[in-house]
Design an enzyme around this catalytic site. Structure first.
Site, PDB file in Angstrom:
ATOM      1  CB  CYS A   1      35.925  37.284  43.430  1.00  0.00           C
ATOM      2  SG  CYS A   1      36.548  36.651  41.897  1.00  0.00           S
TER       3      CYS A   1
ATOM      4  CE  LYS B   1      35.493  40.556  41.366  1.00  0.00           C
ATOM      5  NZ  LYS B   1      34.212  40.531  39.796  1.00  0.00           N
TER       6      LYS B   1
ATOM      7  N   GLY C   1      50.778  40.172  26.452  1.00  0.00           N
ATOM      8  CA  GLY C   1      50.327  40.804  28.397  1.00  0.00           C
ATOM      9  C   GLY C   1      51.577  42.186  28.418  1.00  0.00           C
TER      10      GLY C   1
END
Length: 342
Positions: A13, A16, A134
């Site tokens: 993260c 981001k 997917g």
């Protein structure tokens, strides 16, 4: 000489976009007429979208993917999946299906991709969901995650900004994984730090969410890339201020040492820039704890605003389930500052 493809360049993260950049773009998007069945969209900075399909059932829809922050492909797949699944739990929902999101270099060993997807699949199964397909593209770098669909009772949704004054704030996982993973990338993680971080990141928020359904939860979010204080700021409304007890915040092994050694992430500095003006730190809060509270988390815990009378029993059940949960503060009536850290 063939170009070497590096698997782990630093990700999770921390990869981001910064909250300032993201909010700048989102505010300029055209808005269609309000659909009465869209109960939660991006306008509230919530963790997932929620769309009502009947009086008793709403669909929770989310996605998340990022580059590796770990060298082991299987573990990376587990972390990426746990992180994506968390958004459903943060809305009070139950995981139903997931779709793989894959970016992968054609010249890299496909066994690596297989291990990543196996890690992700194992976490979807643990969540009680079904991996249903997917999409993949050839890319210069590895990225992996999931698009996840869950369900929730429309009358029992956890929004992120509906807390009440006097609510107690319960955090279910330790902070500091961004600092530790960054230190590990340059070979300076303290002993035991990565083991603690990996154990945290691969733990689903499923158990915490299931326990929470027995209590009066007024608001909830999961703590990820914008850090504890960034996601806490999204929980605030016009009626409340958050008071945080920094001593009670659970911390990953070695994370404070990493901060003291200035093994910091750029993402944490973006988080500080974004919400720092809304936060007042007491003079005795050390710099290392400030950094931990701004630190971007990958597959972080849930942050609940729970009715004060329920908080003690709720916390005990979380701890009895083996989670490092803690009472980290409370909401109060609105004061001069939005967030006060003591």
């Amino acid at each position: 000489m063939a170009e070497e493809i590096v698997f782990c360049k630093g990700g999770g993260c921390t990869a981001k976009l910064g909250p300032d950049l993201l909010s700048h773009v989102l505010t300029k998007l055209p808005k269609a007429d309000k659909d009465a069945n869209l109960l939660i969209g991006y306008d509230s900075s919530d963790d997932a979208a929620v769309y009502r399909i009947s009086d008793d059932v709403a669909v929770v829809q989310t996605l998340d993917f990022f580059p590796p922050m770990l060298d082991d492909p299987y573990t990376f797949g587990q972390v990426a999946a746990a992180n994506a699944l968390s958004d459903v739990y943060a809305m009070g929902g139950t995981v139903k299906t997931a779709l793989n999101i894959v970016c992968f270099p054609e010249k890299m060993d496909l066994n690596i991709l297989g291990k990543i997807m196996q890690g992700g699949s194992d976490k979807v199964i643990e969540a009680g969901g079904t991996l249903a397909g997917g999409h993949s593209i050839a890319d210069s770098d590895v990225k992996y995650g999931l698009s996840v669909m869950g369900t929730v009772d429309p009358r029992k949704i956890y929004s992120n900004n509906t807390g009440h004054p006097s609510d107690v704030l319960i955090l279910t996982k330790k902070l500091g994984v961004g600092l530790v993973c960054n230190a590990n990338r340059v070979g300076q993680a303290p002993d035991g730090a990565m083991e603690d971080a990996v154990a945290s990141m691969t733990t689903l928020n499923k158990t915490a969410a299931q326990i929470s359904h027995d209590y009066e939860i007024h608001a909830c979010t999961d703590v990820t890339g914008f850090g504890f204080l960034g996601h806490l700021s999204e929980m605030l409304n016009d009626d409340i201020t958050a008071e945080i007890d920094s001593i009670s915040v659970p911390v990953i092994t070695g994370a404070r040492h990493c901060a003291d050694e200035f093994l910091l992430t750029a993402a944490a500095q973006r988080n500080r820039k974004h919400v720092g003006d809304n936060v007042v730190f007491a003079d005795n809060v050390p710099f290392s704890m400030e950094e931990i509270l701004f630190d971007p988390q990958t597959s972080g815990g849930l942050l609940f605003a729970v009715k004060a009378q329920d908080a003690g029993e709720f916390l005990k059940r979380l701890r009895d389930a083996g989670l490092p949960a803690a009472n980290v503060g409370r909401f109060t009536d609105k004061k001069e500052h939005n967030i006060i850290v003591r």
